[in-house]
Motif scaffolding. Structure first.
Motif, short mmCIF file in Angstrom:
data_model
loop_
_atom_site.label_atom_id
_atom_site.label_comp_id
_atom_site.label_asym_id
_atom_site.label_seq_id
_atom_site.Cartn_x
_atom_site.Cartn_y
_atom_site.Cartn_z
N ILE A 12 -35.54 21.69 -48.60
CA ILE A 12 -35.67 22.97 -49.50
C ILE A 12 -37.16 23.24 -49.43
O ILE A 12 -38.69 22.81 -49.57
N GLY A 13 -36.60 24.27 -48.85
CA GLY A 13 -38.75 24.71 -48.43
C GLY A 13 -39.06 24.41 -47.29
O GLY A 13 -37.65 23.75 -46.13
N PRO A 14 -40.01 24.74 -46.59
CA PRO A 14 -41.11 24.17 -45.39
C PRO A 14 -41.25 22.68 -45.69
O PRO A 14 -41.54 22.20 -44.07
N THR A 15 -41.43 21.67 -46.37
CA THR A 15 -41.38 20.88 -46.97
C THR A 15 -41.35 20.18 -47.06
O THR A 15 -40.57 18.68 -46.73
N TYR A 16 -39.65 20.27 -47.72
CA TYR A 16 -39.32 19.40 -48.96
C TYR A 16 -37.87 19.16 -48.61
O TYR A 16 -37.17 19.94 -48.07
#
Length: 271
Positions: A12-16
Motif C-alpha cells: 500500500i504505497g511505498p511504505t506499507y
C-alpha cells in the motif's frame, strides 16, 4: 477494502504492506439504533446515531486531529499503526524536563505527584482525552463541554496572525505509568520527594493517557486542519511549547476514581 487481496495488492504505497493493516468492523444504521450486539460482538463495534453525529461534529471542528479520538473509539493503539507498526517497536515515550512537587507541598493525598513542564501541542493532542458530556464514553463519568468551533477559529487567527504562544498554564492529569527520573536517569518515587525537585518526566506515547482538565481550546487550536491558517500553524505545532501542570495518580486509582478526581478539579476551576 473489497479490492484488497494479498496477491493483487501486496503493498500500500511505498511504505506499507497488507499485513500492516489494522482492521476494525463497525455496524451503523442511519435509520435505527441497534440494541445489543450484531452476531458475535467481539469483531463488531456498534456506532449509534448519536455517536456518529458526535464524530461528524468533531471532524468538522478539529479536522484531521479527530483521528486520535477515532482510533481510541476503535480500540487501536498508536504502536499498532504507522512507523511503529512497520518497525515492530513497542510504545514509544518522550522525556520532558520538569519540576516535581511532593504531596506535602501540594496538600494532595500520599502517592500523588504534581509536575510542571513544557510540552509541544502535538505531543498533547496525540495523548489527550476529554470526557465530554455529549461524547461516546460513559456519560455518567463525563464532565467536559464540547469544544467551541468559533473559539478555535479566533484562536487560530491569533496564532496565525502573530504566532505568539499561549503563556497561561494548562491543567492535566497524567497516568501512573508516567515516570520521574533524576539527573542520572534513576527512577524517583513520588512518595520519597521531600522538596521541589528538578526531574525528567517520561510519558508513554499512547492514546488517552493525558486527561485535559483545563485548556482544551488552547491545545486543540493547534489541530491539523486544511484551513488557510494551517500553513502557518503547522510550523508552530511542534515548535512552540505550552506550560503544563500535571497531576500524576497513584497506581491504585481506578479509571472511575480518576474521572471523579478530574471532575472535581474541573468544577473547582470553572466555579
Amino acid at each position: 477494502a473489497r479490492w484488497l487481496n494479498f496477491e493483487s495488492a501486496p503493498t500500500i504505497g511505498p511504505t506499507y504492506q497488507v499485513q500492516d493493516l489494522e482492521v476494525r468492523h463497525i455496524y451503523y444504521s442511519e435509520d435505527i439504533d441497534v440494541v445489543g450486539s450484531v452476531g458475535d460482538p467481539s469483531p463488531v463495534r456498534i456506532l449509534s446515531r448519536a455517536q456518529a453525529r458526535y464524530f461528524a461534529s468533531l471532524v468538522e471542528t478539529i479536522a484531521r486531529s479527530a483521528k486520535f479520538e477515532l482510533l481510541k473509539f476503535l480500540g487501536v493503539a498508536l504502536h499498532q499503526v504507522g512507523d511503529a507498526r512497520v518497525s515492530g517497536s513497542d510504545v514509544a515515550s518522550n522525556s520532558f524536563p520538569a519540576f516535581a512537587l511532593p504531596a506535602a507541598h501540594t496538600s494532595y493525598p500520599p502517592g500523588f505527584a504534581v509536575v510542571s513542564f513544557y510540552a509541544d501541542p502535538m505531543a498533547l493532542i496525540q495523548r489527550a482525552y476529554l470526557l465530554r458530556r455529549d461524547g461516546w464514553e460513559d456519560p455518567d463519568l463525563s464532565y467536559q463541554r464540547f469544544v467551541k468551533a468559533e473559539k478555535l477559529v479566533a484562536m487560530r487567527e491569533y496564532l496565525g496572525g502573530n504566532g505568539k504562544v499561549f503563556i497561561t498554564n494548562l491543567i492535566v492529569t497524567l497516568p501512573s505509568t508516567a515516570l520521574l527520573r533524576d539527573g542520572s536517569g534513576k527512577p524517583l518515587d513520588p512518595n520519597a520527594l521531600l522538596q521541589k525537585t528538578s526531574v525528567q518526566l517520561s510519558l508513554p506515547l499512547e492514546l488517552g493517557t493525558v486527561g485535559i482538565v483545563d485548556g482544551q481550546h488552547r491545545i486543540l487550536s493547534y489541530y491539523e486542519g486544511s484551513d488557510p491558517m494551517d500553513q502557518k500553524i503547522s510550523g508552530l505545532r511542534q515548535r512552540q511549547n505550552l506550560l503544563v501542570t500535571g497531576i500524576i495518580f497513584p497506581p491504585s486509582y481506578t479509571p472511575e476514581m480518576r474521572v471523579k478526581f478530574e471532575a472535581e478539579i474541573f468544577l473547582g476551576i470553572n466555579n
